[in-house]
Design a protein around this motif. Structure first.
Motif, PDB file in Angstrom:
ATOM      1  N   GLU A  41       0.838  -1.196   0.000  1.00 59.39           N
ATOM      2  CA  GLU A  41       0.000   0.000   0.000  1.00 59.39           C
ATOM      3  C   GLU A  41       0.875   1.248   0.000  1.00 59.39           C
ATOM      4  O   GLU A  41       1.913   1.302   0.654  1.00 59.39           O
ATOM      5  CB  GLU A  41      -0.906  -0.001   1.244  1.00 59.39           C
ATOM      6  CG  GLU A  41      -1.767   1.244   1.400  1.00 59.39           C
ATOM      7  CD  GLU A  41      -2.587   1.205   2.670  1.00 59.39           C
ATOM      8  OE1 GLU A  41      -2.630   2.215   3.386  1.00 59.39           O
ATOM      9  OE2 GLU A  41      -3.188   0.139   2.953  1.00 59.39           O
ATOM     10  N   CYS A  45      -1.607   7.757  -0.610  1.00 52.60           N
ATOM     11  CA  CYS A  45      -2.928   7.746  -1.252  1.00 52.60           C
ATOM     12  C   CYS A  45      -3.735   6.495  -0.919  1.00 52.60           C
ATOM     13  O   CYS A  45      -4.863   6.343  -1.397  1.00 52.60           O
ATOM     14  CB  CYS A  45      -2.777   7.863  -2.765  1.00 52.60           C
ATOM     15  SG  CYS A  45      -1.743   6.573  -3.525  1.00 52.60           S
ATOM     16  N   GLN A  47      -3.684   3.590  -1.979  1.00 49.91           N
ATOM     17  CA  GLN A  47      -3.922   2.617  -3.037  1.00 49.91           C
ATOM     18  C   GLN A  47      -3.048   1.400  -2.782  1.00 49.91           C
ATOM     19  O   GLN A  47      -1.894   1.532  -2.361  1.00 49.91           O
ATOM     20  CB  GLN A  47      -3.612   3.221  -4.405  1.00 49.91           C
ATOM     21  CG  GLN A  47      -4.545   4.363  -4.789  1.00 49.91           C
ATOM     22  CD  GLN A  47      -4.456   4.684  -6.264  1.00 49.91           C
ATOM     23  OE1 GLN A  47      -4.851   3.889  -7.117  1.00 49.91           O
ATOM     24  NE2 GLN A  47      -3.917   5.862  -6.574  1.00 49.91           N
ATOM     25  N   SER A  49      -2.187  -3.118  -3.583  1.00 52.54           N
ATOM     26  CA  SER A  49      -2.231  -4.275  -4.472  1.00 52.54           C
ATOM     27  C   SER A  49      -1.423  -5.399  -3.852  1.00 52.54           C
ATOM     28  O   SER A  49      -0.452  -5.159  -3.138  1.00 52.54           O
ATOM     29  CB  SER A  49      -1.663  -3.921  -5.853  1.00 52.54           C
ATOM     30  OG  SER A  49      -1.573  -5.084  -6.668  1.00 52.54           O
ATOM     31  N   ILE A  58       1.046   1.911 -10.103  1.00 54.79           N
ATOM     32  CA  ILE A  58       0.075   2.898  -9.620  1.00 54.79           C
ATOM     33  C   ILE A  58       0.687   4.293  -9.759  1.00 54.79           C
ATOM     34  O   ILE A  58       1.751   4.560  -9.198  1.00 54.79           O
ATOM     35  CB  ILE A  58      -0.309   2.622  -8.157  1.00 54.79           C
ATOM     36  CG1 ILE A  58      -0.985   1.254  -8.033  1.00 54.79           C
ATOM     37  CG2 ILE A  58      -1.227   3.718  -7.615  1.00 54.79           C
ATOM     38  CD1 ILE A  58      -1.278   0.844  -6.597  1.00 54.79           C
ATOM     39  N   CYS A  61       0.842  10.128  -6.654  1.00 55.65           N
ATOM     40  CA  CYS A  61      -0.244  11.037  -6.266  1.00 55.65           C
ATOM     41  C   CYS A  61       0.271  12.403  -5.826  1.00 55.65           C
ATOM     42  O   CYS A  61      -0.505  13.313  -5.583  1.00 55.65           O
ATOM     43  CB  CYS A  61      -1.074  10.400  -5.151  1.00 55.65           C
ATOM     44  SG  CYS A  61      -0.133  10.105  -3.628  1.00 55.65           S
TER      45      CYS A  61
END
Length: 220
Positions: A41, A45, A47, A49, A58, A61
């Protein structure tokens, strides 16, 4: 001859740039990764996987200028204060623990005294948790550590104790015992694979029976 290009050191950028061609906002990056139970992670942000390749794809950000300074990663702060632990007469060094098979796998070690021995009742084969650990598990949430993806770590899964980097971690990287370990009437073994021996050295040689992610945080 034009100015030599250098590589940006921000996480998730990796672009080549020159100081003359480095306007504000040209760099897209992440602040730092968090690895927990196989999940990857971005701390900035949120996000995430499980797949490392998809995780690196990704988009950043944050925006700013490219830089040649490497980012500094720190452990995430814990919301609660840790429970004080008794002071040892002499704390073992990290090198001593790293070279000790018992310490690497989280077992009690009389030489280094870093772990809590599991105490078993005479008429039970189930391991009991010490009162101190019971309180800690009930009041202190798992601590999440922000680490570099290439930082060597020692897996704390029982029966593993291998050194790994999170970049190479995957769902079958670790061979371990899900446990629990059983010590009863001088018999030592694993409940997960129902193997029992008499000597501790033989117990340490019992082959792991499960596959999973390496885990450097035994509290997670």
């Amino acid at each position: 001859m034009g100015e030599r290009k250098v590589r940006c050191q921000r996480i998730a950028c990796d672009a080549m740039f020159t100081e003359d061609d480095n306007p504000e906002g040209c760099c897209r990056y992440h602040e730092g990764p968090i690895f927990h139970d196989g999940m990857k992670e971005w701390s900035c942000c949120k996000q995430r996987s499980h797949d490392f390749s998809m995780f690196l794809q990704i988009p950043g950000c944050k925006t700013g200028k490219h830089t040649t300074e490497k980012p500094i990663t720190k452990a995430a702060p814990s919301p609660n204060k840790p429970i004080p632990q008794p002071l040892a007469a002499k704390a073992p060094t990290d090198a001593e623990r790293a070279n000790c098979a018992r310490c690497r796998q989280g077992f009690f070690c009389s030489d280094h005294g870093a772990q809590v021995r599991q105490v078993l009742s005479k008429d039970s084969t189930k391991p009991l948790v010490s009162p101190a650990n019971s309180v800690a598990n009930a009041t202190v949430p798992p601590r999440t550590k922000v680490v570099d993806i290439n930082e060597p770590q020692v897996c704390k899964n029982k029966g593993c104790g291998q050194t790994f980097i999170e970049k190479d971690n995957h769902e079958a990287a670790c061979s371990y015992h899900p446990g629990p370990a059983i010590f009863h009437d001088r018999i030592k073994g694993w409940k997960c694979c129902d193997v029992h021996v008499k000597e501790f050295d033989e117990f340490m040689e019992i082959p792991p029976c499960a596959k999973g992610w390496h885990n450097a945080n035994p509290a997670s």
